[in-house]
Scaffold this motif. Structure first.
Motif, PDB file in Angstrom:
ATOM      1  N   ILE A   1       0.834  -1.203   0.000  1.00 49.86           N
ATOM      2  CA  ILE A   1       0.000   0.000   0.000  1.00 49.86           C
ATOM      3  C   ILE A   1       0.868   1.252   0.000  1.00 49.86           C
ATOM      4  O   ILE A   1       0.629   2.206  -0.761  1.00 49.86           O
ATOM      5  CB  ILE A   1      -0.963   0.000   1.206  1.00 49.86           C
ATOM      6  CG1 ILE A   1      -2.000  -1.132   1.081  1.00 49.86           C
ATOM      7  CG2 ILE A   1      -1.659   1.363   1.350  1.00 49.86           C
ATOM      8  CD1 ILE A   1      -2.947  -1.004  -0.084  1.00 49.86           C
ATOM      9  N   GLU A   2       1.897   1.264   0.830  1.00 48.93           N
ATOM     10  CA  GLU A   2       2.775   2.436   0.888  1.00 48.93           C
ATOM     11  C   GLU A   2       3.537   2.627  -0.422  1.00 48.93           C
ATOM     12  O   GLU A   2       3.768   3.765  -0.854  1.00 48.93           O
ATOM     13  CB  GLU A   2       3.739   2.319   2.064  1.00 48.93           C
ATOM     14  CG  GLU A   2       3.071   2.462   3.422  1.00 48.93           C
ATOM     15  CD  GLU A   2       2.235   3.741   3.526  1.00 48.93           C
ATOM     16  OE1 GLU A   2       2.753   4.824   3.163  1.00 48.93           O
ATOM     17  OE2 GLU A   2       1.069   3.656   3.951  1.00 48.93           O
TER      18      GLU A   2
ATOM     19  N   ARG B   1      -6.261   4.203   3.339  1.00 42.51           N
ATOM     20  CA  ARG B   1      -5.043   4.946   2.993  1.00 42.51           C
ATOM     21  C   ARG B   1      -5.070   5.357   1.526  1.00 42.51           C
ATOM     22  O   ARG B   1      -4.724   6.494   1.174  1.00 42.51           O
ATOM     23  CB  ARG B   1      -3.829   4.063   3.274  1.00 42.51           C
ATOM     24  CG  ARG B   1      -2.487   4.703   2.936  1.00 42.51           C
ATOM     25  CD  ARG B   1      -1.960   5.533   4.077  1.00 42.51           C
ATOM     26  NE  ARG B   1      -0.595   5.950   3.819  1.00 42.51           N
ATOM     27  CZ  ARG B   1      -0.234   7.112   3.264  1.00 42.51           C
ATOM     28  NH1 ARG B   1      -1.165   7.978   2.898  1.00 42.51           N
ATOM     29  NH2 ARG B   1       1.031   7.415   3.092  1.00 42.51           N
ATOM     30  N   LEU B   2      -5.490   4.448   0.652  1.00 42.37           N
ATOM     31  CA  LEU B   2      -5.605   4.781  -0.760  1.00 42.37           C
ATOM     32  C   LEU B   2      -6.680   5.844  -0.997  1.00 42.37           C
ATOM     33  O   LEU B   2      -6.497   6.762  -1.813  1.00 42.37           O
ATOM     34  CB  LEU B   2      -5.921   3.524  -1.581  1.00 42.37           C
ATOM     35  CG  LEU B   2      -4.851   2.433  -1.603  1.00 42.37           C
ATOM     36  CD1 LEU B   2      -5.326   1.251  -2.441  1.00 42.37           C
ATOM     37  CD2 LEU B   2      -3.525   2.957  -2.134  1.00 42.37           C
ATOM     38  N   LYS B   3      -7.775   5.723  -0.269  1.00 41.07           N
ATOM     39  CA  LYS B   3      -8.854   6.700  -0.423  1.00 41.07           C
ATOM     40  C   LYS B   3      -8.384   8.096  -0.020  1.00 41.07           C
ATOM     41  O   LYS B   3      -8.693   9.089  -0.703  1.00 41.07           O
ATOM     42  CB  LYS B   3     -10.054   6.281   0.431  1.00 41.07           C
ATOM     43  CG  LYS B   3     -11.271   7.189   0.257  1.00 41.07           C
ATOM     44  CD  LYS B   3     -12.447   6.707   1.092  1.00 41.07           C
ATOM     45  CE  LYS B   3     -13.653   7.596   0.883  1.00 41.07           C
ATOM     46  NZ  LYS B   3     -14.808   7.158   1.724  1.00 41.07           N
ATOM     47  N   GLU B   4      -7.621   8.180   1.071  1.00 35.98           N
ATOM     48  CA  GLU B   4      -7.086   9.474   1.511  1.00 35.98           C
ATOM     49  C   GLU B   4      -6.198  10.098   0.447  1.00 35.98           C
ATOM     50  O   GLU B   4      -6.145  11.325   0.294  1.00 35.98           O
ATOM     51  CB  GLU B   4      -6.279   9.289   2.799  1.00 35.98           C
ATOM     52  CG  GLU B   4      -7.115   8.968   4.024  1.00 35.98           C
ATOM     53  CD  GLU B   4      -6.257   8.517   5.197  1.00 35.98           C
ATOM     54  OE1 GLU B   4      -5.002   8.499   5.042  1.00 35.98           O
ATOM     55  OE2 GLU B   4      -6.825   8.191   6.257  1.00 35.98           O
ATOM     56  N   GLU B   5      -5.485   9.239  -0.289  1.00 37.42           N
ATOM     57  CA  GLU B   5      -4.585   9.717  -1.339  1.00 37.42           C
ATOM     58  C   GLU B   5      -5.281   9.832  -2.690  1.00 37.42           C
ATOM     59  O   GLU B   5      -4.633  10.065  -3.714  1.00 37.42           O
ATOM     60  CB  GLU B   5      -3.379   8.779  -1.456  1.00 37.42           C
ATOM     61  CG  GLU B   5      -2.547   8.685  -0.208  1.00 37.42           C
ATOM     62  CD  GLU B   5      -1.856   9.992   0.143  1.00 37.42           C
ATOM     63  OE1 GLU B   5      -1.571  10.780  -0.796  1.00 37.42           O
ATOM     64  OE2 GLU B   5      -1.595  10.232   1.336  1.00 37.42           O
ATOM     65  N   LYS B   6      -6.611   9.639  -2.679  1.00 41.11           N
ATOM     66  CA  LYS B   6      -7.426   9.755  -3.894  1.00 41.11           C
ATOM     67  C   LYS B   6      -6.966   8.773  -4.992  1.00 41.11           C
ATOM     68  O   LYS B   6      -6.864   9.117  -6.170  1.00 41.11           O
ATOM     69  CB  LYS B   6      -7.425  11.185  -4.409  1.00 41.11           C
ATOM     70  CG  LYS B   6      -8.071  12.177  -3.440  1.00 41.11           C
ATOM     71  CD  LYS B   6      -8.073  13.585  -3.987  1.00 41.11           C
ATOM     72  CE  LYS B   6      -8.906  14.513  -3.105  1.00 41.11           C
ATOM     73  NZ  LYS B   6      -8.524  14.496  -1.685  1.00 41.11           N
ATOM     74  N   ILE B   7      -6.705   7.532  -4.546  1.00 39.27           N
ATOM     75  CA  ILE B   7      -6.352   6.453  -5.477  1.00 39.27           C
ATOM     76  C   ILE B   7      -7.463   5.406  -5.422  1.00 39.27           C
ATOM     77  O   ILE B   7      -7.520   4.608  -4.484  1.00 39.27           O
ATOM     78  CB  ILE B   7      -4.999   5.818  -5.105  1.00 39.27           C
ATOM     79  CG1 ILE B   7      -3.882   6.864  -5.100  1.00 39.27           C
ATOM     80  CG2 ILE B   7      -4.658   4.676  -6.077  1.00 39.27           C
ATOM     81  CD1 ILE B   7      -2.546   6.345  -4.586  1.00 39.27           C
TER      82      ILE B   7
ATOM     83  N   VAL C   1       1.101   4.194  -2.854  1.00 35.62           N
ATOM     84  CA  VAL C   1       0.945   5.619  -2.548  1.00 35.62           C
ATOM     85  C   VAL C   1       2.154   6.404  -3.053  1.00 35.62           C
ATOM     86  O   VAL C   1       2.017   7.490  -3.625  1.00 35.62           O
ATOM     87  CB  VAL C   1       0.754   5.827  -1.026  1.00 35.62           C
ATOM     88  CG1 VAL C   1       0.869   7.301  -0.657  1.00 35.62           C
ATOM     89  CG2 VAL C   1      -0.599   5.275  -0.585  1.00 35.62           C
ATOM     90  N   GLY C   2       3.345   5.843  -2.869  1.00 39.90           N
ATOM     91  CA  GLY C   2       4.557   6.517  -3.325  1.00 39.90           C
ATOM     92  C   GLY C   2       4.637   6.658  -4.832  1.00 39.90           C
ATOM     93  O   GLY C   2       5.206   7.624  -5.361  1.00 39.90           O
TER      94      GLY C   2
ATOM     95  N   ARG D   1       2.022   7.019  -6.837  1.00 39.34           N
ATOM     96  CA  ARG D   1       0.969   7.947  -7.240  1.00 39.34           C
ATOM     97  C   ARG D   1       0.276   7.541  -8.548  1.00 39.34           C
ATOM     98  O   ARG D   1       0.127   8.343  -9.479  1.00 39.34           O
ATOM     99  CB  ARG D   1       1.526   9.371  -7.397  1.00 39.34           C
ATOM    100  CG  ARG D   1       2.230   9.936  -6.183  1.00 39.34           C
ATOM    101  CD  ARG D   1       1.340  10.040  -4.975  1.00 39.34           C
ATOM    102  NE  ARG D   1       0.094  10.751  -5.290  1.00 39.34           N
ATOM    103  CZ  ARG D   1      -0.967  10.781  -4.480  1.00 39.34           C
ATOM    104  NH1 ARG D   1      -0.944  10.111  -3.332  1.00 39.34           N
ATOM    105  NH2 ARG D   1      -2.039  11.453  -4.815  1.00 39.34           N
TER     106      ARG D   1
END
Length: 381
Positions: A33-34, A70-76, A37-38, A40
């Motif tokens: 997941i991280e 976590r993905l939702k927070e990053e708009k993924i 996020v990295g 993008r």
């Protein structure tokens, strides 16, 4: 446009009955997941077997929830299908992924066979057993028809294909539609990327070592997920590798050098950051398996998380070429199928050989799930 493609995270799997191994699968998922996020990407796809069981333990559910949020927070956005481990294969059964609908996960299912992410068509189907492949093929034909007006088309499936696993497949390669730019598959735990139709067919493999026979593939190709760019005419696929929490150490040693080899192995694993899974094969010489087993355990059990041992002593029979007289080597799978021929039922054959595989690997829980799924599917039709 880029997306992350992962599969077969198998959260909740307590390999060899060890809580430490269960934690390893959680740790690798968090790492994935991280990494996503990295990178993008514009969205992510999970191609099935998010969980090991259709009724995952609480921590597995919480770990998945945390990652999806976590993905939702990053708009993924994340799109997913159910694999064979995620559901009990009976009519109207719901996979645990449905719990995360309000957290941003978009579940591809018979009710919602496709979604649009901007101008990208993302369609697919959950795992379907070999005995219902005809319905799956019909479903794929419908999905393909729905996708024709879109320039970018992704097909998401969790199936074994005869091209890659000729004895345990559910779908023939000729039945996979060729009009999609990218076929995002799950189920096979090794990484696979092939030219196919108008684009690529890919399995990202499992994110952890789920079975010991995956060790060589991991050493060669790594474990992780794909970062896929579909901006051009042909998808560009990049391996994103994950660092596994602990090593799987495989050693084959000669009985004649047993003590020296055990000292060498101990020296190596004493320098590892975490206790490894150790698989040792002792070969050559005439020896007592029970005595060697005791020697291995006394020398190595304290320094590794789990010790799996195998023995190939030299005997008169071992020194002969098993193919000299034209006879084939012993094939347990064929013996089982031969003795079950009176049933005239391929489902019974596959259940028996599947149970042999799982029980030989010490995976009692998966064997129990196989039996339960077999009978629930049998009495549901």
């Amino acid at each position: 446009m880029q997306f992350a493609h992962l599969a077969d995270t198998h959260m909740g799997y307590r390999q060899y009955g060890l809580s430490e191994r269960e934690n390893d699968f959680f740790e690798v998922f968090d790492q994935a997941i991280e990494e996503i996020v990295g990178e993008r990407p514009d969205f992510a796809i999970h191609s099935g077997d998010l969980f090991e069981y259709s009724r995952p333990p609480t921590r597995a559910l919480l770990t998945a929830q945390k990652g999806i949020l976590r993905l939702k927070e990053e708009k993924i956005p994340i799109y997913a299908i159910a694999g064979n481990h995620d559901v009990v294969m009976r009519k109207n059964a719901l996979p645990p992924q449905i719990l995360f609908k309000d957290f941003g996960l978009k579940l591809i299912s018979p009710r919602n066979p496709y979604y649009l992410e901007g101008d990208v068509f993302i369609g697919g189907a959950p795992y379907t057993s070999k005995y219902h492949s005809k319905q799956l093929v019909e479903r794929l034909e419908g999905i393909e028809k729905s996708s024709v007006d879109f320039d970018k088309r992704i097909l998401v499936l969790h199936q074994g294909i005869d091209r890659y696993i000729p004895y345990e497949y559910e779908l023939k390669i000729g039945d996979v539609p060729q009009s999609f730019n990218y076929c995002a598959f799950g189920h096979i735990h090794e990484r696979v990327v092939d030219d196919f139709g108008e684009g690529k067919l890919a399995y990202p493999g499992s994110t952890e070592i789920w079975r010991s026979n995956e060790v060589e593939g991991y050493r060669k190709n790594g474990k992780g997920f794909y970062l896929v760019d579909i901006s051009g005419d042909v998808p560009e696929i990049e391996n994103i590798d994950l660092k596994l929490p602990r090593e799987f150490v495989k050693e084959t040693i000669k009985y004649s050098h047993l003590q020296d080899e055990l000292s060498r192995i101990n020296q190596y694993i004493s320098n590892l950051p975490r206790k490894p899974i150790l698989m040792v094969t002792v070969e050559g010489g005439n020896f007592s398996r029970s005595e060697v087993y005791e020697t291995l355990n006394q020398a190595l059990s304290d320094s590794c998380l789990a010790l799996r041992s195998n023995y190939r002593p030299t005997t008169v029979e071992d020194e002969k070429n098993p193919f000299e007289d034209g006879k084939e080597a012993l094939d347990i799978k064929k013996m089982i199928e031969h003795n079950l021929k009176d049933f005239n039922n391929q489902q019974v054959n596959e259940l028996a050989t599947g149970l042999l595989r799982e029980l030989s690997d010490g995976d009692l829980k998966t064997a129990e799930d196989m039996v339960r799924n077999f009978y629930e599917e049998l009495y549901d039709h």
